[in-house]
Scaffold this active site. Structure first.
Site, mmCIF file in Angstrom:
data_model
loop_
_atom_site.group_PDB
_atom_site.id
_atom_site.type_symbol
_atom_site.label_atom_id
_atom_site.label_comp_id
_atom_site.label_asym_id
_atom_site.label_seq_id
_atom_site.Cartn_x
_atom_site.Cartn_y
_atom_site.Cartn_z
ATOM 1 N N GLY A 14 -14.975 3.811 -19.183
ATOM 2 C CA GLY A 14 -15.232 2.709 -18.236
ATOM 3 C C GLY A 14 -13.923 2.173 -17.683
ATOM 4 C CG PHE A 19 -13.500 -6.119 -19.784
ATOM 5 C CD1 PHE A 19 -13.328 -7.209 -18.937
ATOM 6 C CD2 PHE A 19 -14.568 -6.145 -20.685
ATOM 7 C CE1 PHE A 19 -14.196 -8.293 -18.973
ATOM 8 C CE2 PHE A 19 -15.430 -7.226 -20.725
ATOM 9 C CZ PHE A 19 -15.263 -8.296 -19.877
ATOM 10 C CG ASN A 91 -14.491 -1.186 -21.206
ATOM 11 O OD1 ASN A 91 -14.714 -2.371 -21.361
ATOM 12 N ND2 ASN A 91 -14.391 -0.632 -19.996
ATOM 13 C CB SER A 144 -21.633 -8.645 -25.353
ATOM 14 O OG SER A 144 -22.051 -9.765 -24.606
ATOM 15 C CE1 TYR A 157 -24.670 -5.390 -21.831
ATOM 16 C CE2 TYR A 157 -24.847 -7.741 -22.285
ATOM 17 C CZ TYR A 157 -24.081 -6.613 -22.059
ATOM 18 O OH TYR A 157 -22.703 -6.718 -22.072
HETATM 19 P P1 NDP Z 1 -17.631 -3.313 -14.919
HETATM 20 O O1 NDP Z 1 -18.962 -3.075 -14.308
HETATM 21 O O2 NDP Z 1 -16.577 -3.976 -14.107
HETATM 22 O O3 NDP Z 1 -17.053 -1.920 -15.498
HETATM 23 C C1 NDP Z 1 -17.874 -1.002 -16.150
HETATM 24 C C2 NDP Z 1 -17.160 0.347 -16.259
HETATM 25 O O4 NDP Z 1 -17.991 1.258 -17.021
HETATM 26 C C3 NDP Z 1 -16.909 1.022 -14.932
HETATM 27 O O5 NDP Z 1 -15.629 1.652 -14.947
HETATM 28 C C4 NDP Z 1 -17.998 2.091 -14.844
HETATM 29 O O6 NDP Z 1 -17.536 3.150 -14.007
HETATM 30 C C5 NDP Z 1 -18.116 2.494 -16.314
HETATM 31 N N1 NDP Z 1 -19.401 3.118 -16.682
HETATM 32 C C6 NDP Z 1 -20.637 2.582 -16.541
HETATM 33 N N2 NDP Z 1 -21.566 3.462 -16.972
HETATM 34 C C7 NDP Z 1 -20.889 4.548 -17.409
HETATM 35 C C8 NDP Z 1 -21.286 5.805 -17.955
HETATM 36 N N3 NDP Z 1 -22.579 6.099 -18.138
HETATM 37 N N4 NDP Z 1 -20.336 6.705 -18.296
HETATM 38 C C9 NDP Z 1 -19.024 6.415 -18.108
HETATM 39 N N5 NDP Z 1 -18.589 5.252 -17.590
HETATM 40 C C10 NDP Z 1 -19.516 4.340 -17.239
HETATM 41 O O7 NDP Z 1 -17.930 -4.165 -16.231
HETATM 42 P P2 NDP Z 1 -17.000 -4.880 -17.333
HETATM 43 O O8 NDP Z 1 -15.592 -4.475 -17.228
HETATM 44 O O9 NDP Z 1 -17.336 -6.309 -17.320
HETATM 45 O O10 NDP Z 1 -17.685 -4.272 -18.637
HETATM 46 C C11 NDP Z 1 -17.002 -3.491 -19.598
HETATM 47 C C12 NDP Z 1 -17.718 -3.640 -20.929
HETATM 48 O O11 NDP Z 1 -17.668 -5.021 -21.324
HETATM 49 C C13 NDP Z 1 -19.195 -3.287 -20.909
HETATM 50 O O12 NDP Z 1 -19.498 -2.615 -22.115
HETATM 51 C C14 NDP Z 1 -19.914 -4.643 -20.863
HETATM 52 O O13 NDP Z 1 -21.184 -4.596 -21.424
HETATM 53 C C15 NDP Z 1 -18.963 -5.479 -21.700
HETATM 54 N N6 NDP Z 1 -19.012 -6.928 -21.512
HETATM 55 C C16 NDP Z 1 -18.878 -7.481 -20.278
HETATM 56 C C17 NDP Z 1 -18.897 -8.858 -20.146
HETATM 57 C C18 NDP Z 1 -18.827 -9.542 -18.817
HETATM 58 O O14 NDP Z 1 -19.286 -10.704 -18.710
HETATM 59 N N7 NDP Z 1 -18.242 -8.923 -17.795
HETATM 60 C C19 NDP Z 1 -18.979 -9.726 -21.319
HETATM 61 C C20 NDP Z 1 -19.143 -9.036 -22.563
HETATM 62 C C21 NDP Z 1 -19.130 -7.683 -22.651
HETATM 63 P P3 NDP Z 1 -18.526 4.169 -13.222
HETATM 64 O O15 NDP Z 1 -19.593 3.328 -12.589
HETATM 65 O O16 NDP Z 1 -17.655 4.892 -12.271
HETATM 66 O O17 NDP Z 1 -19.054 5.080 -14.273
HETATM 67 C C1 8X3 Z 2 -21.906 -9.908 -20.975
HETATM 68 C C2 8X3 Z 2 -21.895 -11.379 -21.131
HETATM 69 O O1 8X3 Z 2 -23.396 -13.236 -21.951
HETATM 70 O O2 8X3 Z 2 -23.657 -12.494 -19.654
HETATM 71 O O3 8X3 Z 2 -22.053 -9.256 -22.187
HETATM 72 O O4 8X3 Z 2 -24.464 -11.150 -21.460
HETATM 73 S S1 8X3 Z 2 -23.443 -12.078 -21.040
#
Ligand code: NDP
Ligand code: 8X3
Length: 257
Positions: A14, A19, A91, A144, A157
């Site tokens: 990711g 992140f 991630n 999360s 989720y």
């Molecule tokens: P983004 O949507 O900004 O980034 C997600 C990344 O994951 C992208 O690079 C996407 O790239 C990649 N991705 C998604 N699906 C796949 C797949 N099947 N295979 C490979 N890569 C994949 O989200 P965040 O940076 O916010 O999220 C990162 C992590 O943090 C996640 O696990 C999310 O659940 C977690 N998180 C986020 C929070 C928030 O509030 N933002 C809070 C808590 C946790 P591409 O689409 O090109 O594959």
């Molecule tokens: C992403 C944060 O609290 O919106 O994990 O689900 S929340």
């Protein structure tokens, strides 16, 4: 700056957004090699080009869907034959929808569980198998707040992230006696592409999530990941919550600004 990870190789899933992308940039200062994974080849190429302007370290990119078990096995086997991966940041992940359980979309459930949980397992297995033989190694799983405290509409989720938290503990149990540490980092609300993805491109809905308070940024979370990564080999921060000051849990959110 004390640098405990110099010359290590870091694999980030990711890596093209939020992140993961920020972490790739922040890691340049630590003099590491990077292996970057996401589904989009175009975004990976653009990212590598941007990173290459700031470093001469190795930058590998792999367009890979972590849900595709055979592709993960094949790609990881090829990578691990050539090089050692000292740090894995699991991630890649997403949320889709915010409907109550009886109105949820089972396709969304499949995507979240296949990505957030099963994809993490598929990637971790071969990498950890190699890590067992290394002097020091580290797996960081991005959990999360949703995994610790489920909220209305979060159902699948939240369950997928609770499973990530459980896996972090289980991995640490399995790896007792080895040099492989496992950490779980559990962020609260962070403004990335997470909400546009959750609401399938509805940017107004996505913006509303962060209305009236200052959410975490990708920089904030990347710094927390670095803080956990840049520890001496004998120190393992096993679990970290990181939330905006305005949010104490999913229910206690102060929208005052
Ligand atoms: P983004 O949507 O900004 O980034 C997600 C990344 O994951 C992208 O690079 C996407 O790239 C990649 N991705 C998604 N699906 C796949 C797949 N099947 N295979 C490979 N890569 C994949 O989200 P965040 O940076 O916010 O999220 C990162 C992590 O943090 C996640 O696990 C999310 O659940 C977690 N998180 C986020 C929070 C928030 O509030 N933002 C809070 C808590 C946790 P591409 O689409 O090109 O594959
Ligand atoms: C992403 C944060 O609290 O919106 O994990 O689900 S929340």
């Amino acid at each position: 700056m004390e640098n405990h990870i110099r010359n290590r190789t870091v694999l980030i899933t990711g890596a093209t957004s939020g992140f993961g992308r920020q972490l790739a940039f922040d890691l340049l200062e630590y003099e590491v090699d990077l292996i970057l994974v996401s589904r989009s080849q175009d975004k990976l190429r653009a990212l590598r080009e941007e990173l290459a302007r700031h470093t001469r370290r190795a930058l590998e990119i792999h367009a890979l869907d972590v849900r595709d078990r055979l592709a993960v096995e094949k790609t990881l086997a090829e990578i691990l034959e050539r090089r050692k991966v000292h740090i894995l940041v699991n991630n890649a992940g997403l949320a889709l929808g915010l409907d109550p359980i009886d109105r949820g979309n089972p396709d969304h459930w499949d995507t979240m569980i296949d990505t957030n949980l099963k994809g993490l397992l598929y990637v971790s297995k071969p990498v950890i198998a190699q890590m067992r033989e290394l002097d020091t190694a580290h797996v960081v799983n991005i959990g999360s707040m949703a995994g610790r405290m489920p909220y209305p509409g979060g159902n699948a989720y939240c369950a997928s992230k609770a499973a990530v938290h459980a896996l972090g503990e289980a991995m640490n149990a399995d790896l007792l006696g080895t040099n492989v540490k496992v950490s779980t980092i559990a962020p609260g609300a962070a403004d990335t592409n997470f909400s546009p993805t959750r609401f399938e491109g509805d940017l107004e809905k996505a913006r509303d999530v962060y209305e009236g308070f200052t959410p975490l940024s990708a920089e904030d979370v990347s710094r927390a990941i670095l803080c956990v990564l840049n520890t001496p080999p004998h120190v393992n921060i096993q679990y970290m919550d990181i939330l905006p000051t305005a949010q104490r849990n999913p229910y206690l959110l102060h929208r005052g600004e």
